[in-house]
Design a protein around this motif. Structure first.
Motif, PDB file in Angstrom:
ATOM      1  N   VAL A  41    -116.986  35.217 -20.486  1.00 42.70           N
ATOM      2  CA  VAL A  41    -116.291  36.158 -21.368  1.00 42.70           C
ATOM      3  C   VAL A  41    -116.394  37.513 -20.693  1.00 42.70           C
ATOM      4  O   VAL A  41    -117.485  37.947 -20.325  1.00 42.70           O
ATOM      5  CB  VAL A  41    -116.932  36.197 -22.771  1.00 42.70           C
ATOM      6  CG1 VAL A  41    -116.262  37.249 -23.634  1.00 42.70           C
ATOM      7  CG2 VAL A  41    -116.836  34.836 -23.435  1.00 42.70           C
ATOM      8  N   LEU A  42    -115.226  38.147 -20.518  1.00 44.57           N
ATOM      9  CA  LEU A  42    -115.175  39.382 -19.714  1.00 44.57           C
ATOM     10  C   LEU A  42    -114.650  40.537 -20.542  1.00 44.57           C
ATOM     11  O   LEU A  42    -113.983  40.345 -21.561  1.00 44.57           O
ATOM     12  CB  LEU A  42    -114.281  39.141 -18.501  1.00 44.57           C
ATOM     13  CG  LEU A  42    -114.800  38.012 -17.587  1.00 44.57           C
ATOM     14  CD1 LEU A  42    -113.673  37.339 -16.832  1.00 44.57           C
ATOM     15  CD2 LEU A  42    -115.839  38.563 -16.637  1.00 44.57           C
ATOM     16  N   ALA A 207    -117.913  27.321 -26.807  1.00 46.01           N
ATOM     17  CA  ALA A 207    -119.255  27.634 -27.313  1.00 46.01           C
ATOM     18  C   ALA A 207    -119.638  29.064 -26.954  1.00 46.01           C
ATOM     19  O   ALA A 207    -120.218  29.800 -27.769  1.00 46.01           O
ATOM     20  CB  ALA A 207    -120.277  26.652 -26.734  1.00 46.01           C
ATOM     21  N   LEU A 208    -119.305  29.485 -25.733  1.00 47.34           N
ATOM     22  CA  LEU A 208    -119.658  30.841 -25.311  1.00 47.34           C
ATOM     23  C   LEU A 208    -118.884  31.875 -26.130  1.00 47.34           C
ATOM     24  O   LEU A 208    -119.446  32.890 -26.571  1.00 47.34           O
ATOM     25  CB  LEU A 208    -119.364  31.019 -23.815  1.00 47.34           C
ATOM     26  CG  LEU A 208    -119.794  32.369 -23.225  1.00 47.34           C
ATOM     27  CD1 LEU A 208    -121.298  32.560 -23.333  1.00 47.34           C
ATOM     28  CD2 LEU A 208    -119.345  32.482 -21.764  1.00 47.34           C
ATOM     29  N   ARG A 209    -117.602  31.626 -26.346  1.00 47.40           N
ATOM     30  CA  ARG A 209    -116.805  32.577 -27.137  1.00 47.40           C
ATOM     31  C   ARG A 209    -117.288  32.659 -28.577  1.00 47.40           C
ATOM     32  O   ARG A 209    -117.347  33.740 -29.172  1.00 47.40           O
ATOM     33  CB  ARG A 209    -115.319  32.198 -27.088  1.00 47.40           C
ATOM     34  CG  ARG A 209    -114.723  32.512 -25.746  1.00 47.40           C
ATOM     35  CD  ARG A 209    -113.260  32.204 -25.549  1.00 47.40           C
ATOM     36  NE  ARG A 209    -112.998  32.277 -24.127  1.00 47.40           N
ATOM     37  CZ  ARG A 209    -112.888  33.427 -23.445  1.00 47.40           C
ATOM     38  NH1 ARG A 209    -112.967  34.577 -24.076  1.00 47.40           N
ATOM     39  NH2 ARG A 209    -112.707  33.435 -22.139  1.00 47.40           N
ATOM     40  N   THR A 212    -120.603  34.755 -28.465  1.00 48.53           N
ATOM     41  CA  THR A 212    -120.479  36.192 -28.218  1.00 48.53           C
ATOM     42  C   THR A 212    -119.790  36.892 -29.383  1.00 48.53           C
ATOM     43  O   THR A 212    -120.100  38.036 -29.694  1.00 48.53           O
ATOM     44  CB  THR A 212    -119.696  36.472 -26.915  1.00 48.53           C
ATOM     45  OG1 THR A 212    -118.416  35.852 -26.977  1.00 48.53           O
ATOM     46  CG2 THR A 212    -120.454  35.962 -25.712  1.00 48.53           C
ATOM     47  N   ARG A 213    -118.855  36.184 -30.035  1.00 49.26           N
ATOM     48  CA  ARG A 213    -118.088  36.812 -31.121  1.00 49.26           C
ATOM     49  C   ARG A 213    -119.003  37.315 -32.241  1.00 49.26           C
ATOM     50  O   ARG A 213    -118.756  38.360 -32.844  1.00 49.26           O
ATOM     51  CB  ARG A 213    -117.072  35.812 -31.691  1.00 49.26           C
ATOM     52  CG  ARG A 213    -116.058  36.403 -32.650  1.00 49.26           C
ATOM     53  CD  ARG A 213    -115.049  35.351 -33.104  1.00 49.26           C
ATOM     54  NE  ARG A 213    -115.669  34.321 -33.913  1.00 49.26           N
ATOM     55  CZ  ARG A 213    -115.909  34.427 -35.209  1.00 49.26           C
ATOM     56  NH1 ARG A 213    -115.570  35.526 -35.856  1.00 49.26           N
ATOM     57  NH2 ARG A 213    -116.472  33.443 -35.873  1.00 49.26           N
ATOM     58  N   THR A 214    -120.057  36.569 -32.517  1.00 51.08           N
ATOM     59  CA  THR A 214    -120.909  36.949 -33.651  1.00 51.08           C
ATOM     60  C   THR A 214    -122.228  37.590 -33.219  1.00 51.08           C
ATOM     61  O   THR A 214    -123.067  37.885 -34.074  1.00 51.08           O
ATOM     62  CB  THR A 214    -121.222  35.732 -34.528  1.00 51.08           C
ATOM     63  OG1 THR A 214    -121.850  34.739 -33.706  1.00 51.08           O
ATOM     64  CG2 THR A 214    -119.954  35.165 -35.142  1.00 51.08           C
ATOM     65  N   THR A 215    -122.402  37.816 -31.918  1.00 54.03           N
ATOM     66  CA  THR A 215    -123.676  38.416 -31.482  1.00 54.03           C
ATOM     67  C   THR A 215    -123.415  39.658 -30.620  1.00 54.03           C
ATOM     68  O   THR A 215    -123.411  40.761 -31.123  1.00 54.03           O
ATOM     69  CB  THR A 215    -124.525  37.383 -30.722  1.00 54.03           C
ATOM     70  OG1 THR A 215    -123.797  36.862 -29.609  1.00 54.03           O
ATOM     71  CG2 THR A 215    -124.922  36.245 -31.635  1.00 54.03           C
ATOM     72  N   ALA A 250    -124.491  26.535 -31.433  1.00 53.38           N
ATOM     73  CA  ALA A 250    -125.667  26.979 -32.185  1.00 53.38           C
ATOM     74  C   ALA A 250    -126.780  27.408 -31.235  1.00 53.38           C
ATOM     75  O   ALA A 250    -127.423  28.446 -31.438  1.00 53.38           O
ATOM     76  CB  ALA A 250    -126.147  25.871 -33.123  1.00 53.38           C
ATOM     77  N   ALA A 251    -127.003  26.629 -30.180  1.00 54.04           N
ATOM     78  CA  ALA A 251    -128.092  26.958 -29.248  1.00 54.04           C
ATOM     79  C   ALA A 251    -127.759  28.206 -28.429  1.00 54.04           C
ATOM     80  O   ALA A 251    -128.617  29.061 -28.210  1.00 54.04           O
ATOM     81  CB  ALA A 251    -128.366  25.766 -28.338  1.00 54.04           C
ATOM     82  N   VAL A 252    -126.506  28.298 -27.968  1.00 54.34           N
ATOM     83  CA  VAL A 252    -126.119  29.495 -27.205  1.00 54.34           C
ATOM     84  C   VAL A 252    -126.170  30.730 -28.111  1.00 54.34           C
ATOM     85  O   VAL A 252    -126.605  31.812 -27.693  1.00 54.34           O
ATOM     86  CB  VAL A 252    -124.716  29.323 -26.574  1.00 54.34           C
ATOM     87  CG1 VAL A 252    -124.264  30.611 -25.897  1.00 54.34           C
ATOM     88  CG2 VAL A 252    -124.725  28.171 -25.569  1.00 54.34           C
ATOM     89  N   THR A 253    -125.739  30.576 -29.355  1.00 52.51           N
ATOM     90  CA  THR A 253    -125.780  31.701 -30.294  1.00 52.51           C
ATOM     91  C   THR A 253    -127.214  32.149 -30.537  1.00 52.51           C
ATOM     92  O   THR A 253    -127.489  33.350 -30.643  1.00 52.51           O
ATOM     93  CB  THR A 253    -125.105  31.310 -31.626  1.00 52.51           C
ATOM     94  OG1 THR A 253    -123.747  30.973 -31.361  1.00 52.51           O
ATOM     95  CG2 THR A 253    -125.160  32.467 -32.624  1.00 52.51           C
TER      96      THR A 253
END
Lengths: 396, 396
Positions: A41-42, A207-209, A212-215, A250-253
């Motif tokens: 994500v850039l 998963a990455l998007r 990042t969207r919520t963190t 969930a884990a990435v978040t």
């Protein structure tokens, strides 16, 4: 250990002479596989640094073998020469890693190398120093090199930021830097997240998007969006454990939320971390717009620095959001600060003297719009003398 | 003399005890006619102070006899009680002015009295003190009372702001206050403009809107929009000179431009006034959006405070404006600071060391988008220790 907690990764961080302090300034993260899944994500800033342009292209096939990161220079607004510097760096990393390749399949192409840079905008990098750093980092790659890598990407960060989420047989690790210029559309931050689960590129990207969207995207330290923001997810598959989108998200978040909180806690010159929660909104977007308006009010942020529960400045900020973006009735607005209902129905509530802002670093502001069920929290910091000092002296 | 420069106006400014400093804090401006044309531009903040709600209604008939203004309290977020306080103030002014009426036509109704307040949000006014101040101000009304009135509306302003535009047989005068929280959609500012020309209400309204759009609305000191912003135009017709829209707009613009520049020069804690000019834009709106993005970048503003020509922060801010709002190619952007072309075609231009920011208060930043012919200038200030200090200590 953080990015090297999941199996299949080696990392290193070395001092290459890019930073005037002499500290570590080049990091290398290598995914040894067996899979080389990657997502990024850039920044959405239209003025994009050379490494952002490079990485966007290099990750578009959903695969990457390595990430090289440098502090000590953003390589932004450096023209075609700056892009050539990034290209040369990726080619050098590829060549160095290929030199040790056991089989032809282990050889690395420049397009398998993602690049991140951070530091001052508008100055060419010392490429000779950088490439020397790459050599040293490649020689020092280690399965416990996460700490050194996390240290090497620091700029004005006073501490390195790392996080790990452990699961049954697999894990996610992450590192991040970013201590100012933090804003939605990502902070001036670089972050590398690793996992040893087995996942395809589309799922990794989703998963990455989602994470990042919520963190990271809900950290707004000073409203300034960088030219270099980059978050990369690498998946090695080394655990052999296949996971689905929800489980990976969930884990990435969990990891990015922890890193985001660490970024706020170390924001340039801050003396307070401020959580602005907007509830009772008609939609998540509406809640987000109101929360961002509050987190971008210099007057509100300066008041918090003064431990002044000036809730009028919260309302003045809420009032700047257009009705079509966030419907609400100004005469029903409630505001609480650290649990004290200082504003009720748009007017005076409990005495502001009851609010204690001085005793803790963390401040909680809650705004209820009474217009629906959506709720969002955005983190920011207070506006302090030290923020002004650090950011007026940064390039001198 | 300012608001009392045009014929047909009397004014006064007195100390009523609302300000803890003991300084003047109540101003009264009376239009003695023969005409009582009035127009107002009010904050677009959805959280509106009681006097704003009152004045919007009172001026809707295009006429007013008097304006009463107080510093020492904004009367914002004060609920129905706060609105009652404003109503009571207008009624009291009307009664006091009617007491001296020579004829029934000279009697004043509460709906002929516009009200402005400024100061801390969320506290009830001391109405007894305020009404006492109205009595004193009415007793002190004078044809040379403009200076005292301009002084009485100051809050953190270090000097009063006044301006006059002289024409052949008629004139425009103005006063303003506002020293922080200055932003588009108007600053935290109160301003009263007077003229003795003969003009109808619709023309007065159009002239005032034209003037504020290109002057007050292009001051963006700290991005914070107030709950109380009010600009009022009163026309007495006492000169007997009829003027058209263009002529009146030009004269009012001359006054508001001068006042706007004075506001910037006295912004809270500032050490630099910064003119951000965006040219080569596809439209005025596009130019304005880009200019505002730059003027709202804390990082850029802190760099200027440090006399650091950090043009990368200008580009990073320009890059946050969406393409649909301001089309441009990031690789053609030019930036000059105080005449030095530090960024050319999105990359490095002349050495930043050539830029001298330390020698003068005024700083000029020019951005060329190379995407059209539109040009806009927005004024802002640097972000300083004193700004943080004043705004963290304001209510304590």
């Amino acid at each position: 250990m953080s990015i090297t907690a999941p199996a299949g990764f080696r990392a290193a961080g070395v001092a290459a002479g890019l930073k005037s302090s002499g500290g570590r300034d080049v990091a290398l993260v290598v995914n040894d596989g067996p899979r080389r899944t990657a997502a990024a994500v850039l920044t959405t800033n239209r003025v994009q640094a050379a490494p952002v342009v490079w990485t966007r292209q290099a990750v578009s096939d959903g695969a990457a073998r390595a990430v090289v990161l440098n502090s000590g220079g953003a390589n932004a607004c450096t023209g075609p020469e700056g892009f050539t510097d990034t290209h040369r760096t990726a080619e050098h990393v590829a060549a160095v890693l290929s030199a040790g390749a056991a089989t032809p399949e282990d050889e690395v192409g420049a397009g398998d190398v993602l690049v991140c840079s951070t530091g001052l905008i508008g100055l060419r990098l010392d490429t000779d120093a950088l490439l020397g750093g790459v050599d040293a980092a490649a020689a020092g790659l280690a399965a416990d090199g996460g700490d050194a890598a996390a240290d090497a990407i620091r700029t004005t960060d006073t501490v390195s930021k790392q996080a790990v989420a452990l699961r049954d047989g697999w894990s996610v690790g992450g590192m991040a830097k970013g201590a100012g210029m933090l804003a939605p559309g990502l902070a001036t931050m670089l972050s590398v997240i690793t996992t040893d689960c087995v996942v395809d590129a589309a799922t990794a990207d989703a998963a990455l998007r989602a994470a990042t969207r919520t963190t990271f995207d809900r950290v707004d330290s000073d409203g300034c969006m960088s030219t270099n923001d980059t978050v990369i997810l690498l998946a090695s598959g080394a655990s052999g454990v296949e996971v689905g989108l929800d489980e990976l998200s969930a884990a990435v978040t969990e990891v990015t939320a922890s890193l985001a909180r660490e970024l706020v806690a170390d924001a340039e010159g801050a003396s307070h971390d401020i959580a602005v929660t907007v509830r009772g909104a008609s939609s998540e977007d509406a809640a987000l717009a109101v929360a961002r308006a509050v987190t971008r009010s210099n007057l509100f942020k300066a008041a918090v620095f003064g431990n002044d529960p000036n809730w009028g400045r919260v309302l003045a900020a809420v009032g700047t959001v257009p009705a079509e973006v966030a419907p609400y009735d100004p005469l029903t607005l409630d505001v609480a600060m650290n649990g004290v209902q200082v504003c009720r129905a748009g007017g005076v509530g409990e005495p502001r003297e009851l609010v204690d802002l001085a005793s803790a670093r963390e401040v909680r502001v809650e705004v209820d719009l009474h217009a629906g069920d959506a709720e969002v929290t955005v983190w920011t910091n207070d506006l302090t003398h030290d923020y002004v000092h650090e950011n007026s002296a940064y390039s001198s």
